[in-house]
Design an enzyme around this catalytic site. Structure first.
Site, mmCIF file in Angstrom:
data_model
loop_
_atom_site.group_PDB
_atom_site.id
_atom_site.type_symbol
_atom_site.label_atom_id
_atom_site.label_comp_id
_atom_site.label_asym_id
_atom_site.label_seq_id
_atom_site.Cartn_x
_atom_site.Cartn_y
_atom_site.Cartn_z
ATOM 1 N N HIS A 44 0.812 -1.211 0.000
ATOM 2 C CA HIS A 44 0.000 0.000 0.000
ATOM 3 C C HIS A 44 0.855 1.276 0.000
ATOM 4 O O HIS A 44 0.337 2.385 0.082
ATOM 5 C CB HIS A 44 -0.927 -0.013 1.223
ATOM 6 C CG HIS A 44 -2.060 0.950 1.157
ATOM 7 N ND1 HIS A 44 -2.178 2.010 2.030
ATOM 8 C CD2 HIS A 44 -3.134 1.031 0.331
ATOM 9 C CE1 HIS A 44 -3.273 2.696 1.747
ATOM 10 N NE2 HIS A 44 -3.866 2.134 0.729
ATOM 11 N N LYS A 53 3.248 4.407 -1.208
ATOM 12 C CA LYS A 53 3.388 5.329 -2.339
ATOM 13 C C LYS A 53 4.749 5.995 -2.165
ATOM 14 O O LYS A 53 4.931 6.834 -1.273
ATOM 15 C CB LYS A 53 2.285 6.381 -2.372
ATOM 16 C CG LYS A 53 0.882 5.828 -2.673
ATOM 17 C CD LYS A 53 0.172 5.371 -1.451
ATOM 18 C CE LYS A 53 -1.236 4.863 -1.781
ATOM 19 N NZ LYS A 53 -1.872 4.250 -0.608
ATOM 20 N N HIS A 110 -8.081 12.045 0.965
ATOM 21 C CA HIS A 110 -7.264 10.832 0.981
ATOM 22 C C HIS A 110 -5.972 10.991 1.771
ATOM 23 O O HIS A 110 -5.220 10.030 1.919
ATOM 24 C CB HIS A 110 -6.946 10.410 -0.461
ATOM 25 C CG HIS A 110 -6.439 9.019 -0.592
ATOM 26 N ND1 HIS A 110 -5.106 8.727 -0.803
ATOM 27 C CD2 HIS A 110 -7.080 7.826 -0.538
ATOM 28 C CE1 HIS A 110 -4.944 7.415 -0.882
ATOM 29 N NE2 HIS A 110 -6.125 6.845 -0.718
ATOM 30 N N ASP A 115 0.141 17.804 19.270
ATOM 31 C CA ASP A 115 0.596 18.987 20.011
ATOM 32 C C ASP A 115 1.212 20.049 19.106
ATOM 33 O O ASP A 115 1.995 20.896 19.565
ATOM 34 C CB ASP A 115 1.593 18.585 21.105
ATOM 35 C CG ASP A 115 0.956 17.673 22.149
ATOM 36 O OD1 ASP A 115 -0.287 17.597 22.196
ATOM 37 O OD2 ASP A 115 1.702 17.023 22.903
ATOM 38 N N LYS A 149 -3.259 11.002 4.674
ATOM 39 C CA LYS A 149 -3.099 10.177 5.871
ATOM 40 C C LYS A 149 -2.133 10.899 6.809
ATOM 41 O O LYS A 149 -0.910 10.747 6.720
ATOM 42 C CB LYS A 149 -2.566 8.792 5.513
ATOM 43 C CG LYS A 149 -3.522 7.962 4.633
ATOM 44 C CD LYS A 149 -3.149 8.063 3.204
ATOM 45 C CE LYS A 149 -3.842 7.140 2.232
ATOM 46 N NZ LYS A 149 -4.917 6.326 2.555
ATOM 47 N N ASP A 168 17.601 9.061 -7.909
ATOM 48 C CA ASP A 168 19.060 9.140 -7.775
ATOM 49 C C ASP A 168 19.533 8.886 -6.348
ATOM 50 O O ASP A 168 20.685 9.215 -6.013
ATOM 51 C CB ASP A 168 19.583 10.501 -8.248
ATOM 52 C CG ASP A 168 19.444 10.695 -9.758
ATOM 53 O OD1 ASP A 168 19.330 9.672 -10.474
ATOM 54 O OD2 ASP A 168 19.438 11.852 -10.204
#
Length: 420
Positions: free
Chosen positions: A160, A162, A338, A345, A340, A167
């Site tokens: 899952h 991404k 979408h 704090d 996440k 380089d």
């Protein structure tokens, strides 16, 4: 012997086989406990140690939102001189897929090493012609956990993440998928909202290692040298550690990170997540945080804004308990949010690919960054505040009066939440 005996024996064998397959990649799920009064931004060494990593300083972090992210991503791919490593869960045939593929193909034809790792389930609609076009140009394209007998025990374990590493010197990670709905600026239900980070500095080595983990697992190839692991000078002053390990005899580190952060919060916890289905231990931790005076808020899509309303219904099953604990819940009806993100704090952030649910915390291969930086946390909090203005806060009394059909769907889909 009777047919009923042999039928019973066959059923027993099938049940045992199912249990064996189901348990191959199951992780222990201990009840996590933390007793510490130190501020979270002073505990990066502890957080990284608990999650089997090392916190490194000297990093630069830039936040990129929505479709504009891809302008930068494609430009940086085009500037690669030695290697491009591209890993994603969701890639669907379309304008964006073609654009990214063209950038990878152009670099491969320029003799840049291009490695592309796609989840076999999430990217099954990437398009055979496009994949072959990349391969014919010299891109090495590999699929994670293809449907095959050798993968029967891990078919529910999806990649899952991404992640893009260029380089060995710069990296991108976050929530963006290679699907046309990620273009635009979240202006309507056909254009989603998301957040990803552009990183430079020593943390890039950790992200390159995360890519190597699954690449080596699928291909057996180990890549070395300055083209992929160059010496990295400090690029900024941000301290980060990458969290992605899934030890077989302990809780996955992504889960440990999020649970520990909740328990360390002293002022506020703000969460932006598309699929929010906390386990009972997490709900209890949120409740304990509220009792400490912590402002706990969660922003998520509503069923009308989600790309998967079943997941939102599964999350609804816990709303009443969360609300009674004092957690404030906000649903955004206009499009899929979408991103996440969790900030604590206003000094610490977790950003990455992980949803706040059992599938991400227990099953999927995920990547989250733990970042101690007040400037970044405030920037992410500002994104929360911008979207929450158009969201609807869930009211406990009204929620308890929702219809029976709604409640039935909530409980039915919650039962399947690890498969959604």
């Amino acid at each position: 012997m009777s047919e009923s005996f042999w039928g019973g024996m066959l059923l027993t064998v099938v049940v045992v086989q199912i249990l064996v397959i189901w348990s191959i990649r199951r992780h222990r799920d201990p009840s996590l406990k933390i007793d510490c009064d130190a501020p979270i931004d002073q505990l990066m060494t502890s957080l990284s140690g608990l999650t089997l990593g090392t916190a490194v300083g000297g990093n630069k972090v830039e936040v990129h939102e929505n479709g504009a992210f891809f302008d930068l991503l494609v430009a940086r791919i085009g500037a690669a001189r030695h290697s491009v490593h591209f890993e994603t869960f969701l890639w669907k045939e379309g304008v964006l897929g073609g654009r990214v593929a063209d950038a990878l193909i152009e670099r491969a034809r320029a003799q840049v090493q291009v490695r592309v790792l796609l989840d076999a389930q999430g990217s099954k609609a990437a398009g055979k012609e496009l994949v072959e076009r990349m391969r014919n140009a010299g891109c090495r394209v590999t699929f994670f956990h293809k449907r095959a007998l050798r993968n029967i025990g891990v078919l529910n374990d999806r990649d899952h993440r991404k992640l893009v590493v260029i380089d060995g010197k710069e990296a991108f990670t976050g929530g963006h998928c290679i699907v046309d709905e990620w273009l635009g600026n979240a202006e309507d239900g056909q254009h989603f909202a998301d957040v990803s980070l552009h990183l430079r500095g020593p943390i890039v080595h950790s992200l390159q290692g995360a890519f190597s983990e699954n690449w080596a697992g699928e291909t057996g190839e180990l890549f070395l040298g300055d083209d992929v692991f160059p010496e990295l000078e400090p690029a900024g002053d941000v301290r980060i550690h990458a969290v992605f390990a899934k030890p077989e005899n302990s809780a996955p580190t992504v889960k440990i990170l999020h649970h520990t952060a909740i328990c360390l919060a002293r002022k506020r916890i703000w969460i932006q997540n598309p699929y929010f289905i906390p386990e009972p231990d997490a709900i209890d931790a949120f409740g304990a945080a509220v009792k400490r005076g912590v402002d706990v808020r969660v922003l998520m899509p509503s069923t009308s804004g989600s790309d998967n309303p079943m997941v939102q219904h599964a999350g609804h099953r816990n709303f009443e308990k969360l609300l009674k604990c004092g957690v404030r819940l906000f649903e955004y009806p206009h499009t899929l949010l979408h991103q996440k993100i969790m900030t604590v704090d206003s000094v610490w952030s977790a950003v990455g690919s992980s949803n706040f649910d059992d599938r991400s915390f227990e099953t999927n291969d995920e990547l989250s960054l733990s970042i101690a930086d007040e400037t970044l946390a405030l920037r992410l909090d500002a994104i929360f505040e911008r979207y929450v203005q158009r969201a609807r806060e869930v009211d406990l009394e009204r929620w308890m009066r929702r219809g029976s059909w709604h409640k039935l769907k909530d409980n039915a889909f919650y039962f399947l939440n690890e498969l959604l």
